[in-house]
Design an enzyme around this catalytic site. Structure first.
Site, PDB file in Angstrom:
ATOM      1  N   SER A  19     -12.226  38.751  20.104  1.00  0.00           N
ATOM      2  CA  SER A  19     -12.540  39.198  18.740  1.00  0.00           C
ATOM      3  C   SER A  19     -13.348  38.183  17.953  1.00  0.00           C
ATOM      4  CB  SER A  19     -11.242  39.528  17.983  1.00  0.00           C
ATOM      5  OG  SER A  19     -10.415  38.380  17.891  1.00  0.00           O
ATOM      6  N   SER A  20     -13.596  36.989  18.521  1.00  0.00           N
ATOM      7  CA  SER A  20     -14.391  35.994  17.805  1.00  0.00           C
ATOM      8  C   SER A  20     -14.829  34.893  18.761  1.00  0.00           C
ATOM      9  CB  SER A  20     -13.607  35.382  16.638  1.00  0.00           C
ATOM     10  OG  SER A  20     -12.538  34.586  17.116  1.00  0.00           O
ATOM     11  N   GLY A  21     -15.731  34.043  18.288  1.00  0.00           N
ATOM     12  CA  GLY A  21     -16.094  32.826  18.992  1.00  0.00           C
ATOM     13  C   GLY A  21     -16.639  33.045  20.392  1.00  0.00           C
ATOM     14  N   GLY A  23     -15.214  34.018  23.146  1.00  0.00           N
ATOM     15  CA  GLY A  23     -14.824  35.262  23.807  1.00  0.00           C
ATOM     16  C   GLY A  23     -15.693  36.426  23.383  1.00  0.00           C
ATOM     17  N   TYR A 159      -2.827  20.969  20.870  1.00  0.00           N
ATOM     18  CA  TYR A 159      -3.942  21.649  21.534  1.00  0.00           C
ATOM     19  C   TYR A 159      -4.394  20.863  22.764  1.00  0.00           C
ATOM     20  CZ  TYR A 159      -8.491  23.983  22.085  1.00  0.00           C
ATOM     21  OH  TYR A 159      -9.570  24.671  22.574  1.00  0.00           O
TER      22      TYR A 159
END
Length: 343
Positions: A19-21, A23, A159
């Site tokens: 849905s963003s970035g 991807g 992360y």
């Protein structure tokens, strides 16, 4: 079993975090090249709009609104791919969550959530994808890691730790599938800094809004690396020379890297006065405004990566390199013989 990967226009590709970035960039490019894409993310409204746009442009797409951290989500994705396209040929694990702050600042619950999405979401997907691809006769699994899987950075401990875990997971999966003769390629794509909405989406415990340090690379470059891994057997692909340099320096001079991180690492990851779109802020536990390839902070991004180009040479380049090495060896041998004759 020999690994045989189809051309992109003959594939169905599952992409999580679509849905963003990175991807979304990978999904749009895959559809543009003729692949059918299965879009996966939590934000159902954004996925529906992206799916409509792809279909309206003549592409093939379907979508699944799930949280990859949930048990059973991977099986739901497989079922959707089978129902709409008869299965899939490549699975891209791109979904990820982020948080900025020191290990003490970040609540344990947030640490757990980062690992639930980044590590366990990838694990569940790898197991489900491998089962399907074995039955299908092979294919590709592409995990999107990070240079932070090689070298941790201050203020992004959870992360960084999750990306180290994905490195271990990917290497183990590759060995096991190879040992089984499953015919499945397993690749780890390691981007450096990307111009995605990651800083806006990440939860933040620092005093100033977060940012990704320069150099930043456009998500289209990461998308190109991902799709290359869907069609070529590669162990890993680094994206961005800056990331390669940071990884090498971190491994060759870890203590010096520690000191540099301690001195400027926090400042490098803060952007006073530019938090980006507030509607995107903090999607750790629930989706926020979505649907953009690039971030909304004012950043300069690179549109090409020499590092990526060098990692996907054509057959002609390999032949040229082999010829150059052979010629150099021949010259060295002749020089050696001349030296012996003079003695």
């Amino acid at each position: 079993m020999r690994i045989r990967l189809k051309p992109i226009d003959q594939q169905t590709i599952v992409i999580t975090g679509a849905s963003s970035g990175n991807g979304l960039a990978a999904a749009l490019e895959a559809a543009r090249r003729g692949a059918a894409v299965v879009l996966v993310a939590r934000n159902g409204k954004s996925l529906e709009r992206i799916e409509r746009d792809i279909v309206a442009s003549g592409g093939r797409a379907t979508s699944v609104a799930v949280d990859v951290a949930s048990r059973g989500a991977a099986e739901e994705i497989v079922a959707k791919a089978v129902a709409d396209f008869g299965g899939f040929d490549s699975w891209v694990n791109n979904a990820a969550a982020g948080v900025y702050g020191t290990l003490e600042q970040v609540p344990v619950e947030d640490h757990e959530r980062i690992f639930a999405v980044n590590y366990f979401g990838t694990l569940y997907a790898c197991l489900a994808a491998a089962r399907h691809l074995k039955e299908r006769g092979g294919g590709a699994i592409v995990n999107v890691g990070s240079i932070l899987g090689d070298r941790a950075i201050i203020q992004q401990g959870p992360y960084s730790a999750s990306k180290h875990a994905i490195q271990g997971l990917t290497d183990t999966l590759r060995m096991e599938l190879e040992h089984q003769g499953a015919g499945i390629s397993v690749t780890l794509v390691k981007p450096g800094g990307c111009g995605t909405p990651y800083p806006e989406h990440a939860r933040n415990y620092m005093d100033n809004p977060p940012r990704i340090p320069q150099p930043l690379y456009h998500p289209d470059i990461i998308a190109d690396a991902i799709l290359f891994a869907c069609t070529h057997r590669k162990r890993s692909i680094y994206v961005g020379g800056g990331g390669v340099a940071a990884s090498l320096v971190g491994q060759l001079a870890p203590r010096i890297t520690d000191l540099v991180m301690e001195a400027i690492g926090t400042r490098m990851q803060q952007e006073p006065g530019d938090a980006g779109d507030p509607a995107m802020r903090d999607n750790l536990y629930r989706p926020k405004a979505d649907g953009e390839v690039s971030g909304t902070q004012k950043n300069w991004v690179r549109r090409s990566s020499v590092a990526v180009a060098l990692q996907k040479p054509s057959r002609g380049m390999w032949l040229g390199a082999a010829a150059a090495i052979g010629a150099a060896a021949l010259v060295a041998a002749r020089i050696g013989k001349a030296g012996e004759a003079e003695r």
